[in-house]
Design a protein around this motif. Structure first.
Motif, PDB file in Angstrom:
ATOM      1  N   ALA A  27      -7.422   0.395   7.132  1.00 43.56           N
ATOM      2  CA  ALA A  27      -6.284   0.870   7.909  1.00 43.56           C
ATOM      3  C   ALA A  27      -5.271  -0.255   8.115  1.00 43.56           C
ATOM      4  O   ALA A  27      -4.061  -0.044   7.991  1.00 43.56           O
ATOM      5  CB  ALA A  27      -6.752   1.422   9.252  1.00 43.56           C
ATOM      6  N   LEU A  28      -5.754  -1.446   8.424  1.00 41.50           N
ATOM      7  CA  LEU A  28      -4.842  -2.577   8.623  1.00 41.50           C
ATOM      8  C   LEU A  28      -4.149  -2.949   7.318  1.00 41.50           C
ATOM      9  O   LEU A  28      -2.957  -3.287   7.315  1.00 41.50           O
ATOM     10  CB  LEU A  28      -5.602  -3.774   9.201  1.00 41.50           C
ATOM     11  N   ALA A  29      -4.866  -2.880   6.213  1.00 40.62           N
ATOM     12  CA  ALA A  29      -4.252  -3.158   4.915  1.00 40.62           C
ATOM     13  C   ALA A  29      -3.168  -2.126   4.609  1.00 40.62           C
ATOM     14  O   ALA A  29      -2.092  -2.468   4.102  1.00 40.62           O
ATOM     15  CB  ALA A  29      -5.318  -3.161   3.823  1.00 40.62           C
ATOM     16  N   HIS A  30      -3.426  -0.874   4.940  1.00 39.18           N
ATOM     17  CA  HIS A  30      -2.419   0.170   4.730  1.00 39.18           C
ATOM     18  C   HIS A  30      -1.204  -0.075   5.618  1.00 39.18           C
ATOM     19  O   HIS A  30      -0.067   0.066   5.166  1.00 39.18           O
ATOM     20  CB  HIS A  30      -3.010   1.558   5.007  1.00 39.18           C
ATOM     21  N   ALA A  31      -1.426  -0.449   6.875  1.00 37.69           N
ATOM     22  CA  ALA A  31      -0.313  -0.684   7.805  1.00 37.69           C
ATOM     23  C   ALA A  31       0.554  -1.847   7.341  1.00 37.69           C
ATOM     24  O   ALA A  31       1.761  -1.877   7.625  1.00 37.69           O
ATOM     25  CB  ALA A  31      -0.848  -0.940   9.207  1.00 37.69           C
ATOM     26  N   THR A  33       1.290  -2.468   4.234  1.00 36.70           N
ATOM     27  CA  THR A  33       2.097  -2.044   3.092  1.00 36.70           C
ATOM     28  C   THR A  33       2.989  -0.842   3.397  1.00 36.70           C
ATOM     29  O   THR A  33       3.908  -0.560   2.641  1.00 36.70           O
ATOM     30  CB  THR A  33       1.189  -1.687   1.901  1.00 36.70           C
ATOM     31  N   CYS A  34       2.728  -0.137   4.489  1.00 38.89           N
ATOM     32  CA  CYS A  34       3.494   1.071   4.835  1.00 38.89           C
ATOM     33  C   CYS A  34       4.330   0.795   6.087  1.00 38.89           C
ATOM     34  O   CYS A  34       3.778   0.472   7.144  1.00 38.89           O
ATOM     35  CB  CYS A  34       2.545   2.245   5.070  1.00 38.89           C
ATOM     36  N   ALA A  35       5.634   0.932   5.978  1.00 40.85           N
ATOM     37  CA  ALA A  35       6.525   0.596   7.088  1.00 40.85           C
ATOM     38  C   ALA A  35       6.295   1.502   8.305  1.00 40.85           C
ATOM     39  O   ALA A  35       6.223   1.013   9.438  1.00 40.85           O
ATOM     40  CB  ALA A  35       7.975   0.690   6.641  1.00 40.85           C
TER      41      ALA A  35
END
Length: 137
Positions: A27-31, A33-35
């Protein structure tokens, strides 16, 4: 992980033994890369920080029983509203299924009735015709 999964587990990221804590790294990795998910995470952390400061500043103070009762009433109202919506949705689905079954049953009934009308009646074989011929003679 995509945005829908992130939003679903976002509130559980810091809670141990939840799906949020299990997928925290993803989830942190996604956050990162995703604004939009990054902004959601930042806003949540800011809110947590503000709430902790508020809690520290008001330690020893308690909410009045009236406020507690009002909060509990509101939580119950929201929960019941969701339950009622679920019940209405299930009743609508049940009604739709009943209407489909009724339409199928009427269609089958109509088909059977139309076959019975178009099929000529069966003439009794042998016994009626021979009896009529022998009595005439």
């Amino acid at each position: 992980m995509d945005c829908a999964e992130f939003i679903e587990i976002y509130h559980e990221l810091d809670r141990p033994d939840t799906s949020g804590s299990l997928f925290r790294e993803r989830a942190l990795a996604h956050a990162e890369t995703c604004a939009s998910c990054g902004a959601l995470l930042t806003d949540g952390e800011a809110l947590d920080f503000a709430l902790q400061n508020l809690a520290e500043g008001s330690s020893g103070r308690e909410a009045s029983p009236r406020v507690e009762a009002a909060l509990l009433r509101e939580f119950k109202r929201v929960k019941n509203a969701g339950s009622q919506w679920r019940i209405y949705k299930q009743l609508a689905m049940l009604g739709t299924a009943a209407a489909v079954l009724l339409a199928l049953g009427l269609g089958v009934h109509h088909r059977v009735e139309s076959r019975m009308r178009t099929t000529p009646p069966q003439v009794a074989s042998g016994t009626g015709a021979s009896a009529a011929g022998t009595s005439a003679g």
